[in-house]
Design a protein around this motif. Structure first.
Motif, short mmCIF file in Angstrom:
data_model
loop_
_atom_site.label_atom_id
_atom_site.label_comp_id
_atom_site.label_asym_id
_atom_site.label_seq_id
_atom_site.Cartn_x
_atom_site.Cartn_y
_atom_site.Cartn_z
N THR A 81 0.84 10.13 -4.06
CA THR A 81 0.49 8.71 -3.95
C THR A 81 -0.58 8.33 -4.98
N ILE A 82 -0.52 7.08 -5.40
CA ILE A 82 -1.49 6.57 -6.37
C ILE A 82 -2.19 5.35 -5.78
N ASP A 83 -3.31 4.99 -6.39
CA ASP A 83 -4.13 3.92 -5.83
C ASP A 83 -3.65 2.53 -6.30
N LEU A 84 -2.38 2.29 -6.08
CA LEU A 84 -1.78 0.97 -6.31
C LEU A 84 -1.04 0.68 -5.01
N ALA A 85 -1.49 -0.32 -4.25
CA ALA A 85 -0.97 -0.44 -2.88
C ALA A 85 -0.66 -1.88 -2.48
N ASP A 86 0.38 -2.02 -1.66
CA ASP A 86 0.62 -3.27 -0.94
C ASP A 86 -0.27 -3.25 0.30
N ARG B 176 -6.15 5.30 -10.08
CA ARG B 176 -6.45 6.71 -9.85
C ARG B 176 -5.30 7.36 -9.10
N MET B 177 -5.12 8.64 -9.32
CA MET B 177 -4.21 9.41 -8.49
C MET B 177 -4.90 9.53 -7.12
N LEU B 178 -4.18 9.34 -6.02
CA LEU B 178 -4.81 9.56 -4.71
C LEU B 178 -4.62 11.02 -4.31
N GLY B 179 -3.36 11.38 -4.10
CA GLY B 179 -3.01 12.79 -3.93
C GLY B 179 -3.31 13.41 -2.57
N ASP B 180 -4.21 12.79 -1.80
CA ASP B 180 -4.63 13.38 -0.53
C ASP B 180 -4.22 12.47 0.62
N CYS B 181 -3.71 13.05 1.74
CA CYS B 181 -3.26 12.22 2.87
C CYS B 181 -4.40 11.36 3.41
N GLN B 182 -5.60 11.91 3.47
CA GLN B 182 -6.74 11.18 4.05
C GLN B 182 -7.03 9.90 3.29
N ASP B 183 -6.59 9.85 2.01
CA ASP B 183 -6.88 8.68 1.20
C ASP B 183 -6.13 7.44 1.68
N LEU B 184 -5.20 7.63 2.64
CA LEU B 184 -4.46 6.48 3.18
C LEU B 184 -5.35 5.58 4.02
N ASP B 185 -6.44 6.15 4.56
CA ASP B 185 -7.28 5.38 5.48
C ASP B 185 -8.09 4.31 4.75
N MET C 31 -4.34 -9.77 18.73
CA MET C 31 -4.61 -8.43 18.18
C MET C 31 -3.96 -8.31 16.79
N ARG C 32 -4.68 -7.66 15.86
CA ARG C 32 -4.26 -7.62 14.46
C ARG C 32 -4.52 -6.21 13.91
N VAL C 33 -3.56 -5.70 13.15
CA VAL C 33 -3.70 -4.35 12.58
C VAL C 33 -3.42 -4.43 11.07
N LEU C 34 -4.27 -3.75 10.29
CA LEU C 34 -4.08 -3.74 8.83
C LEU C 34 -3.68 -2.33 8.39
N GLU C 35 -2.77 -2.24 7.44
CA GLU C 35 -2.36 -0.94 6.90
C GLU C 35 -2.21 -1.04 5.39
N LYS C 36 -2.60 0.04 4.72
CA LYS C 36 -2.43 0.13 3.27
C LYS C 36 -1.10 0.84 2.99
N ALA C 37 -0.36 0.34 2.01
CA ALA C 37 0.95 0.95 1.68
C ALA C 37 0.96 1.34 0.20
N PRO C 38 0.50 2.57 -0.12
CA PRO C 38 0.39 2.94 -1.54
C PRO C 38 1.73 3.31 -2.18
N ALA C 39 1.79 3.13 -3.50
CA ALA C 39 2.97 3.52 -4.28
C ALA C 39 2.98 5.03 -4.48
N LYS C 40 4.16 5.55 -4.79
CA LYS C 40 4.26 6.98 -5.16
C LYS C 40 4.79 7.09 -6.58
N ILE C 41 4.46 8.23 -7.18
CA ILE C 41 5.15 8.62 -8.43
C ILE C 41 5.76 10.00 -8.21
N ASN C 42 6.79 10.31 -8.98
CA ASN C 42 7.40 11.64 -8.92
C ASN C 42 6.85 12.47 -10.06
N LEU C 43 6.17 13.56 -9.72
CA LEU C 43 5.69 14.48 -10.77
C LEU C 43 6.86 15.32 -11.25
#
Ligand code: ATP
Length: 289
Positions: free
Chosen positions: A34-39, A280-289, A1-13
């Protein structure tokens, strides 16, 4: 069994430090997004009852010092999991950069193991567990945009800022967060207006966000590392609408509203800085998916 997760970076406004607490931590008030730069984290079940880290990056430890390892260990111990896991981390977020890369890897590991081991924990429960690993882990569990208080672990999610482009440039120096805090004199620094930033986000005002960017740690790091100030100046000169250092640095980010401007800022910075990103700025929790 294998699970993938995206880990985006944050910036402080916005990042303000209110005072030093009796427990040694600083009381902060921050707006993170969160921004669209992710591990990318890949979790695979192991036959052996152990935690294995594959980091493929010479700046990232592949043992118990890795924050993803610590995340897995905390869950294993707390829920008495007698299973092993291999955690493969593909890094895109620069290390020790003020972008919460390690914290986001830990948060992604917690979210992923919650699925792999069918623990049924809520994001709120995962955020509480994450707080013991590092102050930024709680925010990274949710992603999106939030006001963070306490030592950074108390999270209030807010609406996302309007979409725009974020250019990031990281000079080749590493900054010690502890050193920056040690040199911070709260009596003589300019505090950002966090409430004005919250209002600008609520109003979806790009101009308001640009005008109210602020980080109380910036002046400290700029004095210690003049190259950070130089990158800020260059980013403005090449046409970014507003520029700020993220976290304790040294990464500098700039906003650009229109795609047509990105190349000028990006190419200008690439002339003297190895690590430059346009995302791009992500900004939305749903963008983690
Ligand atoms: P923050 O913004 O939360 O202060 P940062 O972006 O400045 O964090 P990280 O990239 O998280 O800093 O790295 C800080 C240190 O943590 C590194 O020097 C590294 O040795 C260690 N570390 C442990 N685990 C990780 C990981 N998964 N990814 C990156 N660094 C890690």
């Amino acid at each position: 069994m294998r699970v993938l997760e995206k880990a985006p970076a944050k910036i402080n406004l916005s990042l303000d430090v209110l005072h030093k607490r009796k427990d040694g931590y600083h009381e902060v008030q921050m707006i993170m997004t969160t921004i669209d730069l992710a591990d990318h984290i890949e979790l695979t079940e192991l036959e052996e009852n152990e935690i294995r880290i594959m980091s493929h990056n010479r700046f990232v430890p592949d043992d118990h010092r890795n924050l993803a390892y610590q995340a897995a260990k905390v869950l294993k111990e707390r829920y008495n999991i007698q299973k092993g896991v291999s955690i493969s981390i593909t890094k895109s977020i620069p290390v020790a950069a003020g972008l919460a890369g390690g914290s986001s890897d830990a948060a992604a590991t917690l979210r992923g193991l919650n699925r792999l081991w069918n623990l049924g924990l809520t994001l709120h429960e995962l955020a509480e567990i994450g707080a013991a690993i590092g102050s930024d882990v709680s925010f990274c569990i949710y992603g999106g945009t939030a006001i963070a208080t306490g030592r950074g672990e108390k999270i209030q999610l807010i609406d996302p800022p309007p979409h725009c482009w974020v250019i990031l440039a990281k000079p080749t120096i590493g900054v010690s967060t502890a050193d920056v805090y040690r040199n911070l004199n709260l009596k003589s620094v300019a505090h950002p207006n966090v409430d004005a930033m919250v209002q600008a986000i609520k109003d979806k005002s790009y101009t308001g966000i640009c005008e109210n960017l602020g980080n109380v740690l910036e002046d400290v790091t700029l004095k210690m590392y003049p190259e950070v100030a130089m990158i800020k100046d260059q980013m403005k000169r090449f046409g970014a609408d507003a520029v700020l250092m993220s976290g304790s640095g040294p990464t500098v980010f700039g906003f650009v509203q229109y795609e047509s401007k990105i190349h000028r800022v990006y190419n200008g910075l690439r002339g003297f800085c190895d690590q430059v990103f346009a995302v791009r700025m992500l900004g939305d929790c749903q963008d983690l998916d």
